[in-house]
Design a protein around this motif. Structure first.
Motif, mmCIF file in Angstrom:
data_model
loop_
_atom_site.group_PDB
_atom_site.id
_atom_site.type_symbol
_atom_site.label_atom_id
_atom_site.label_comp_id
_atom_site.label_asym_id
_atom_site.label_seq_id
_atom_site.Cartn_x
_atom_site.Cartn_y
_atom_site.Cartn_z
ATOM 1 N N MET A 1 0.842 -1.206 0.000
ATOM 2 C CA MET A 1 0.000 0.000 0.000
ATOM 3 C C MET A 1 0.881 1.262 0.000
ATOM 4 O O MET A 1 1.847 1.345 0.745
ATOM 5 C CB MET A 1 -0.908 -0.043 1.246
ATOM 6 C CG MET A 1 -1.684 1.223 1.523
ATOM 7 S SD MET A 1 -2.679 1.805 0.130
ATOM 8 C CE MET A 1 -4.315 1.575 0.698
ATOM 9 N N ILE A 2 0.533 2.206 -0.862
ATOM 10 C CA ILE A 2 1.288 3.459 -0.937
ATOM 11 C C ILE A 2 0.580 4.513 -0.086
ATOM 12 O O ILE A 2 -0.631 4.702 -0.211
ATOM 13 C CB ILE A 2 1.378 3.949 -2.398
ATOM 14 C CG1 ILE A 2 2.199 2.972 -3.243
ATOM 15 C CG2 ILE A 2 1.943 5.365 -2.478
ATOM 16 C CD1 ILE A 2 2.239 3.315 -4.728
ATOM 17 N N THR A 3 1.328 5.182 0.767
ATOM 18 C CA THR A 3 0.790 6.328 1.505
ATOM 19 C C THR A 3 1.526 7.574 1.049
ATOM 20 O O THR A 3 2.765 7.582 1.005
ATOM 21 C CB THR A 3 0.988 6.146 3.036
ATOM 22 O OG1 THR A 3 0.350 4.941 3.435
ATOM 23 C CG2 THR A 3 0.386 7.308 3.817
ATOM 24 N N LEU A 4 0.762 8.594 0.704
ATOM 25 C CA LEU A 4 1.365 9.855 0.259
ATOM 26 C C LEU A 4 1.032 10.963 1.252
ATOM 27 O O LEU A 4 -0.145 11.228 1.524
ATOM 28 C CB LEU A 4 0.840 10.225 -1.134
ATOM 29 C CG LEU A 4 1.329 11.584 -1.638
ATOM 30 C CD1 LEU A 4 2.823 11.571 -1.905
ATOM 31 C CD2 LEU A 4 0.564 11.999 -2.892
ATOM 32 N N LYS A 23 1.131 12.998 -7.343
ATOM 33 C CA LYS A 23 -0.225 12.457 -7.523
ATOM 34 C C LYS A 23 -0.484 12.178 -9.004
ATOM 35 O O LYS A 23 -1.080 11.161 -9.363
ATOM 36 C CB LYS A 23 -1.257 13.432 -6.947
ATOM 37 C CG LYS A 23 -1.238 13.469 -5.420
ATOM 38 C CD LYS A 23 -2.258 14.412 -4.842
ATOM 39 C CE LYS A 23 -1.784 15.827 -4.832
ATOM 40 N NZ LYS A 23 -2.637 16.762 -4.077
ATOM 41 N N LEU A 26 1.312 9.024 -9.985
ATOM 42 C CA LEU A 26 0.581 7.833 -9.539
ATOM 43 C C LEU A 26 -0.600 7.546 -10.461
ATOM 44 O O LEU A 26 -0.863 6.402 -10.828
ATOM 45 C CB LEU A 26 0.089 8.042 -8.092
ATOM 46 C CG LEU A 26 1.185 7.996 -7.019
ATOM 47 C CD1 LEU A 26 0.681 8.589 -5.702
ATOM 48 C CD2 LEU A 26 1.658 6.561 -6.798
ATOM 49 N N TRP A 33 -3.484 4.945 -3.985
ATOM 50 C CA TRP A 33 -2.700 5.329 -2.807
ATOM 51 C C TRP A 33 -3.622 5.814 -1.698
ATOM 52 O O TRP A 33 -4.770 6.187 -1.942
ATOM 53 C CB TRP A 33 -1.679 6.414 -3.161
ATOM 54 C CG TRP A 33 -2.231 7.781 -3.418
ATOM 55 C CD1 TRP A 33 -2.379 8.796 -2.511
ATOM 56 C CD2 TRP A 33 -2.701 8.310 -4.679
ATOM 57 N NE1 TRP A 33 -2.893 9.916 -3.118
ATOM 58 C CE2 TRP A 33 -3.105 9.641 -4.442
ATOM 59 C CE3 TRP A 33 -2.811 7.793 -5.961
ATOM 60 C CZ2 TRP A 33 -3.622 10.465 -5.461
ATOM 61 C CZ3 TRP A 33 -3.331 8.609 -6.972
ATOM 62 C CH2 TRP A 33 -3.723 9.918 -6.723
ATOM 63 N N ARG A 34 -3.061 5.801 -0.497
ATOM 64 C CA ARG A 34 -3.760 6.382 0.643
ATOM 65 C C ARG A 34 -3.159 7.755 0.881
ATOM 66 O O ARG A 34 -1.943 7.917 0.837
ATOM 67 C CB ARG A 34 -3.554 5.511 1.897
ATOM 68 C CG ARG A 34 -4.393 5.933 3.088
ATOM 69 C CD ARG A 34 -4.159 4.996 4.269
ATOM 70 N NE ARG A 34 -2.880 5.257 4.925
ATOM 71 C CZ ARG A 34 -2.678 6.219 5.822
ATOM 72 N NH1 ARG A 34 -3.660 7.012 6.191
ATOM 73 N NH2 ARG A 34 -1.476 6.396 6.362
ATOM 74 N N ASP A 35 -4.051 8.682 1.113
ATOM 75 C CA ASP A 35 -3.649 10.068 1.206
ATOM 76 C C ASP A 35 -3.553 10.474 2.675
ATOM 77 O O ASP A 35 -4.491 10.240 3.426
ATOM 78 C CB ASP A 35 -4.814 10.786 0.538
ATOM 79 C CG ASP A 35 -4.492 12.150 0.143
ATOM 80 O OD1 ASP A 35 -3.768 12.296 -0.820
ATOM 81 O OD2 ASP A 35 -4.994 13.049 0.827
ATOM 82 N N MET A 57 6.692 9.658 0.583
ATOM 83 C CA MET A 57 5.912 8.469 0.248
ATOM 84 C C MET A 57 6.385 7.265 1.036
ATOM 85 O O MET A 57 7.582 7.034 1.181
ATOM 86 C CB MET A 57 6.049 8.176 -1.253
ATOM 87 C CG MET A 57 5.305 6.934 -1.685
ATOM 88 S SD MET A 57 5.477 6.660 -3.448
ATOM 89 C CE MET A 57 4.331 7.870 -4.059
ATOM 90 N N ASP A 59 5.993 3.371 0.756
ATOM 91 C CA ASP A 59 5.537 2.374 -0.213
ATOM 92 C C ASP A 59 5.975 1.015 0.301
ATOM 93 O O ASP A 59 7.132 0.617 0.124
ATOM 94 C CB ASP A 59 6.157 2.679 -1.584
ATOM 95 C CG ASP A 59 5.689 1.701 -2.636
ATOM 96 O OD1 ASP A 59 4.814 0.864 -2.334
ATOM 97 O OD2 ASP A 59 6.186 1.777 -3.781
#
Ligand code: GSH
Length: 231
Positions: A1-4, A23, A26, A33-35, A57, A59
């Protein structure tokens, strides 16, 4: 899971041109992604990355900071739909990255700094007043912005001439299809778009206007749907 980690202003407005680059990158790759919104005074949220700025990020187990490093990370980790199809494309985008940071942002900032003070979250205002006041040498942000706009729009349009010459020949800075070089410059436009009032940076008959419209339409109007302070 990607968090930005994405800079947030009041009313959930997301202004950061650097975070927009990420963004859009992506979206280009079709990644979800999760913001995680981060106010200017919430730097503890990105302390794990030893960063003072966003984007950052997370990841999986990897951490990337700085929009350029994040773009490189994304192409390495997810080679499908490359942001940089080859070395020349990466070198070209690297140039656009430096050009936008050094020449374009320094022309936009004075024209939006007053509106920025109105748009930030109330709890971040003191920090922004101090840090940006130091940068421009006054705390009369509205007066500074008014003066900057008298000559700033013309200077900004002139500075865009290199991009204009490319866009007269091809639909995107990256060629027939958009890629990272386009996301860089488009991010610079989304920055004032989200919170600046009464500021039109382009002429309707400018090829850059048409390019910006094409960019606003990308990914189901992702940029067009950006939340603005005026909403
Ligand atoms: N070179 C960095 C620049 C990032 C940057 O300056 N981000 C700004 C938001 S637009 C920030 O986080 N500023 C924090 C601050 O001013 O305290 C990148 O490309 O990611």
């Amino acid at each position: 899971m990607i968090t930005l980690y994405d800079l947030v202003f009041d009313r959930d407005v997301r202004p950061s041109p650097y975070c927009w680059r990420t963004k859009l990158a992506l979206k280009h790759k079709g990644l979800a992604w999760r913001d995680e919104p981060m106010g200017f005074t919430e730097k503890q949220k990105i302390a794990f990355a030893q960063s003072q700025t966003v984007p950052v990020m997370h990841d999986g187990t990897e951490v990337a900071k700085d929009s350029w490093a994040i773009a490189l990370h994304l192409d390495k980790a997810y080679p499908d739909k490359p942001l940089f199809p080859d070395d020349p494309a990466r070198a070209h985008a690297r140039f656009v990255n430096g050009w936008a940071d050094a020449a374009i942002h320094s022309l936009i900032f004075p024209m939006v700094v007053g509106d920025m003070m109105e748009a930030v979250r109330p709890q971040d205002r003191d920090y922004v007043v101090e840090s940006r006041g130091k940068r421009i040498g006054t705390k009369d942000f509205a007066g500074f912005q008014r003066k900057a706009r008298e000559t700033g729009v013309t200077a900004f349009r002139q500075a865009l001439e290199p991009a204009r010459r490319v866009l007269r020949e091809q639909p995107f800075l990256s060629g027939r299809a958009p890629a990272y070089a386009d996301y860089i410059l488009f991010g610079s436009f989304l920055w004032p778009h989200t919170f600046a009032r009464n500021l039109e940076l382009l002429d309707r008959d400018d090829v850059i206007w048409s390019w910006r419209e094409r960019m606003l339409d990308l990914f189901d109007g992702f940029g067009r749907k950006a939340r603005t302070a005026a909403e």
